[in-house]
Design a protein around this motif. Sequence first.
Motif, PDB file in Angstrom:
ATOM      1  N   ALA A  54     -10.420   5.574  -4.058  1.00 21.20           N
ATOM      2  CA  ALA A  54     -11.003   4.307  -4.514  1.00 21.20           C
ATOM      3  C   ALA A  54      -9.951   3.257  -4.861  1.00 21.20           C
ATOM      4  CB  ALA A  54     -11.870   4.563  -5.749  1.00 21.20           C
ATOM      5  N   HIS A  55      -8.682   3.654  -4.968  1.00 21.20           N
ATOM      6  CA  HIS A  55      -7.664   2.730  -5.455  1.00 21.20           C
ATOM      7  C   HIS A  55      -7.306   1.695  -4.388  1.00 21.20           C
ATOM      8  CE1 HIS A  55      -3.994   1.213  -7.272  1.00 21.20           C
ATOM      9  NE2 HIS A  55      -4.345   1.835  -8.392  1.00 21.20           N
ATOM     10  N   PRO A  56      -7.279   0.417  -4.746  1.00 24.36           N
ATOM     11  CA  PRO A  56      -7.035  -0.628  -3.740  1.00 24.36           C
ATOM     12  C   PRO A  56      -5.615  -0.651  -3.188  1.00 24.36           C
ATOM     13  CG  PRO A  56      -7.146  -1.590  -5.943  1.00 24.36           C
ATOM     14  CD  PRO A  56      -7.566  -0.161  -6.076  1.00 24.36           C
ATOM     15  N   GLU A  57      -4.666  -0.028  -3.887  1.00 25.17           N
ATOM     16  CA  GLU A  57      -3.278  -0.051  -3.420  1.00 25.17           C
ATOM     17  C   GLU A  57      -2.773   1.331  -3.019  1.00 25.17           C
ATOM     18  OE1 GLU A  57      -0.565  -2.413  -5.849  1.00 25.17           O
ATOM     19  OE2 GLU A  57      -2.322  -3.185  -6.904  1.00 25.17           O
ATOM     20  N   ALA A  58      -3.687   2.275  -2.893  1.00 21.86           N
ATOM     21  CA  ALA A  58      -3.319   3.629  -2.486  1.00 21.86           C
ATOM     22  C   ALA A  58      -4.037   3.991  -1.191  1.00 21.86           C
ATOM     23  CB  ALA A  58      -3.680   4.637  -3.575  1.00 21.86           C
ATOM     24  N   ASP A  59      -3.321   4.625  -0.302  1.00 24.57           N
ATOM     25  CA  ASP A  59      -3.893   5.105   0.956  1.00 24.57           C
ATOM     26  C   ASP A  59      -3.782   6.622   0.954  1.00 24.57           C
ATOM     27  OD1 ASP A  59      -4.720   5.624   3.515  1.00 24.57           O
ATOM     28  OD2 ASP A  59      -2.934   4.799   4.497  1.00 24.57           O
ATOM     29  N   LEU A  60      -4.922   7.306   0.789  1.00 27.04           N
ATOM     30  CA  LEU A  60      -4.932   8.769   0.789  1.00 27.04           C
ATOM     31  C   LEU A  60      -4.829   9.244   2.239  1.00 27.04           C
ATOM     32  CD1 LEU A  60      -5.119  11.496  -0.550  1.00 27.04           C
ATOM     33  CD2 LEU A  60      -7.608  11.229  -0.691  1.00 27.04           C
ATOM     34  N   VAL A  61      -3.636   9.616   2.628  1.00 27.77           N
ATOM     35  CA  VAL A  61      -3.343   9.956   4.028  1.00 27.77           C
ATOM     36  C   VAL A  61      -3.795  11.365   4.368  1.00 27.77           C
ATOM     37  CG1 VAL A  61      -1.459  10.368   5.666  1.00 27.77           C
ATOM     38  CG2 VAL A  61      -1.440   8.333   4.199  1.00 27.77           C
ATOM     39  N   GLY A  62      -3.491  12.311   3.482  1.00 23.26           N
ATOM     40  CA  GLY A  62      -3.779  13.694   3.834  1.00 23.26           C
ATOM     41  C   GLY A  62      -3.916  14.609   2.647  1.00 23.26           C
ATOM     42  N   VAL A  63      -4.416  15.815   2.935  1.00 28.45           N
ATOM     43  CA  VAL A  63      -4.664  16.841   1.927  1.00 28.45           C
ATOM     44  C   VAL A  63      -4.069  18.154   2.413  1.00 28.45           C
ATOM     45  CG1 VAL A  63      -6.420  18.152   0.668  1.00 28.45           C
ATOM     46  CG2 VAL A  63      -6.813  15.730   1.201  1.00 28.45           C
ATOM     47  N   TRP A  64      -3.382  18.840   1.512  1.00 31.42           N
ATOM     48  CA  TRP A  64      -2.954  20.213   1.777  1.00 31.42           C
ATOM     49  C   TRP A  64      -3.464  21.101   0.658  1.00 31.42           C
ATOM     50  CZ3 TRP A  64      -0.283  23.707  -1.212  1.00 31.42           C
ATOM     51  CH2 TRP A  64       0.051  24.920  -0.574  1.00 31.42           C
ATOM     52  N   GLY A  65      -3.857  22.317   1.017  1.00 24.40           N
ATOM     53  CA  GLY A  65      -4.280  23.282   0.017  1.00 24.40           C
ATOM     54  C   GLY A  65      -3.997  24.686   0.481  1.00 24.40           C
ATOM     55  N   ARG A  66      -4.071  25.614  -0.455  1.00 27.34           N
ATOM     56  CA  ARG A  66      -3.817  27.014  -0.110  1.00 27.34           C
ATOM     57  C   ARG A  66      -4.949  27.593   0.719  1.00 27.34           C
ATOM     58  NH1 ARG A  66      -2.608  29.076  -6.036  1.00 27.34           N
ATOM     59  NH2 ARG A  66      -4.263  27.544  -6.416  1.00 27.34           N
ATOM     60  N   MET A 123       0.845  -1.195   0.000  1.00 32.34           N
ATOM     61  CA  MET A 123       0.000   0.000   0.000  1.00 32.34           C
ATOM     62  C   MET A 123       0.876   1.239   0.000  1.00 32.34           C
ATOM     63  SD  MET A 123      -3.287   0.981   0.174  1.00 32.34           S
ATOM     64  CE  MET A 123      -4.206  -0.380   0.920  1.00 32.34           C
ATOM     65  N   MET A 124       0.706   2.098  -1.015  1.00 30.29           N
ATOM     66  CA  MET A 124       1.474   3.336  -1.078  1.00 30.29           C
ATOM     67  C   MET A 124       0.680   4.463  -0.443  1.00 30.29           C
ATOM     68  SD  MET A 124       3.164   5.341  -4.358  1.00 30.29           S
ATOM     69  CE  MET A 124       4.632   4.312  -4.430  1.00 30.29           C
ATOM     70  N   LYS A 125       1.317   5.186   0.448  1.00 30.40           N
ATOM     71  CA  LYS A 125       0.674   6.309   1.134  1.00 30.40           C
ATOM     72  C   LYS A 125       0.839   7.582   0.302  1.00 30.40           C
ATOM     73  CE  LYS A 125       3.008   5.535   4.926  1.00 30.40           C
ATOM     74  NZ  LYS A 125       3.494   5.631   6.323  1.00 30.40           N
ATOM     75  N   PHE A 126      -0.285   8.220  -0.013  1.00 33.20           N
ATOM     76  CA  PHE A 126      -0.302   9.412  -0.855  1.00 33.20           C
ATOM     77  C   PHE A 126      -0.747  10.643  -0.076  1.00 33.20           C
ATOM     78  CE2 PHE A 126      -0.338   6.402  -4.330  1.00 33.20           C
ATOM     79  CZ  PHE A 126       0.202   7.082  -5.406  1.00 33.20           C
ATOM     80  N   GLY A 127      -0.155  11.762  -0.441  1.00 28.92           N
ATOM     81  CA  GLY A 127      -0.678  13.059  -0.051  1.00 28.92           C
ATOM     82  C   GLY A 127      -1.214  13.766  -1.280  1.00 28.92           C
ATOM     83  N   LEU A 128      -2.314  14.472  -1.125  1.00 22.56           N
ATOM     84  CA  LEU A 128      -2.932  15.218  -2.222  1.00 22.56           C
ATOM     85  C   LEU A 128      -2.725  16.700  -1.973  1.00 22.56           C
ATOM     86  CD1 LEU A 128      -4.729  15.461  -4.761  1.00 22.56           C
ATOM     87  CD2 LEU A 128      -6.727  15.298  -3.252  1.00 22.56           C
ATOM     88  N   LEU A 129      -2.131  17.382  -2.942  1.00 24.24           N
ATOM     89  CA  LEU A 129      -1.906  18.821  -2.863  1.00 24.24           C
ATOM     90  C   LEU A 129      -2.853  19.493  -3.841  1.00 24.24           C
ATOM     91  CD1 LEU A 129       2.009  18.885  -2.865  1.00 24.24           C
ATOM     92  CD2 LEU A 129       0.468  18.625  -0.925  1.00 24.24           C
ATOM     93  N   ASP A 179       4.451   8.406   1.063  1.00 26.23           N
ATOM     94  CA  ASP A 179       5.453   7.887   0.125  1.00 26.23           C
ATOM     95  C   ASP A 179       5.463   8.670  -1.184  1.00 26.23           C
ATOM     96  OD1 ASP A 179       5.937   5.556   1.845  1.00 26.23           O
ATOM     97  OD2 ASP A 179       3.958   4.892   1.153  1.00 26.23           O
ATOM     98  N   ALA A 180       4.316   9.261  -1.532  1.00 29.03           N
ATOM     99  CA  ALA A 180       4.158   9.931  -2.826  1.00 29.03           C
ATOM    100  C   ALA A 180       3.181  11.077  -2.681  1.00 29.03           C
ATOM    101  CB  ALA A 180       3.646   8.946  -3.883  1.00 29.03           C
ATOM    102  N   VAL A 181       3.280  12.037  -3.601  1.00 24.89           N
ATOM    103  CA  VAL A 181       2.309  13.127  -3.634  1.00 24.89           C
ATOM    104  C   VAL A 181       1.661  13.180  -5.005  1.00 24.89           C
ATOM    105  CG1 VAL A 181       3.442  14.515  -1.865  1.00 24.89           C
ATOM    106  CG2 VAL A 181       4.056  14.851  -4.264  1.00 24.89           C
ATOM    107  N   ALA A 182       0.370  13.477  -5.002  1.00 22.55           N
ATOM    108  CA  ALA A 182      -0.365  13.795  -6.224  1.00 22.55           C
ATOM    109  C   ALA A 182      -0.681  15.286  -6.154  1.00 22.55           C
ATOM    110  CB  ALA A 182      -1.648  12.982  -6.309  1.00 22.55           C
TER     111      ALA A 182
END
Length: 299
Positions: free
Chosen positions: A23-35, A1-7, A63-66
């Motif tokens: 919705a992705h089975p191998e992605a864990d949306l950990v957190g969100v940052w925004g302006r 499982m890859m942990k993602f942050g969404l910017l 682990d990764a950012v989108a």
Amino acid sequence: MMKFGLLGTGYWAAETQGRALAAHPEADLVGVWGRSAEKAGALAARYGARAYDRPEALFEDVDAVAIALPPDVQADLAARAAEAGRHLLLDKPVALTVEAADRVVAATERNGLASVVFFTRRFQPAVEAFIADCVANGPWDGVSANQFAAIFQPGNPYAESPWRRHKGGLWDIGPHALAVILPILGPVAEVCAVRGPRDTTHVLLRHASGAAGTMSLTLDAPPAATEREFVFFGERGLARVPAGDRTSVAAFGAAIDALIADAAARRTDHPCGVRFGREVVAVLAAAERSRDSGRVERP
């Protein structure tokens, strides 16, 4: 499982990237940052994630950012995330200058990271098959790409996008065209561009292969004159780029698949990685210079 942050917290972040990540089975949306802290909180709550008040704090937990932000904002954050050792899932274009794109490439390569730039068409199986067929059965003499959109109409979710109003179709939909053109016709050697009515940019491309083609691009077409016509021509005749049948969410899911697979295999050379993203930016920047100067420019 890859942990993602969404910017990002806008429409694309919420309805495409956030939805696909959640919705992705191998992605864990950990957190969100925004302006906007308020919007970040609302989007994080929607997808069961945490809102962060600083990008660096989010980088520490993933682990990764989108990234779904204007290109100039994206480029700085992408370079900072890469310096923190985080894999990158970026939107197009990577940046608005070659220099900013170079910084993203350098940070990504220096840290041995996987990267994917989300050119929507390139994650459509029908389009990928079309590109493979054209490459195998070339060469082609050129291409004619007309993309006339009308996004500034009432009710369009992108109508109030400041960067799209400022940079126009060249930078917003030009990357989608180049993402298909470059793999088939090869690197661009020279660019000439002129501005037409309704902020339309008409671009003439001469490729190192000798092929030549045109792109006509606008976001402000009359609603009755919208079009997406994309045709390669050569000895075999005409080859029209298919539309593809995946939704943007499903296509983004395929981009997530690609990033996870490349990170696991320690691959850093995805065909739509940041180095290809930088090549696209260089062509767009040359077209912009040519349009403004009246001279032929080199990427």
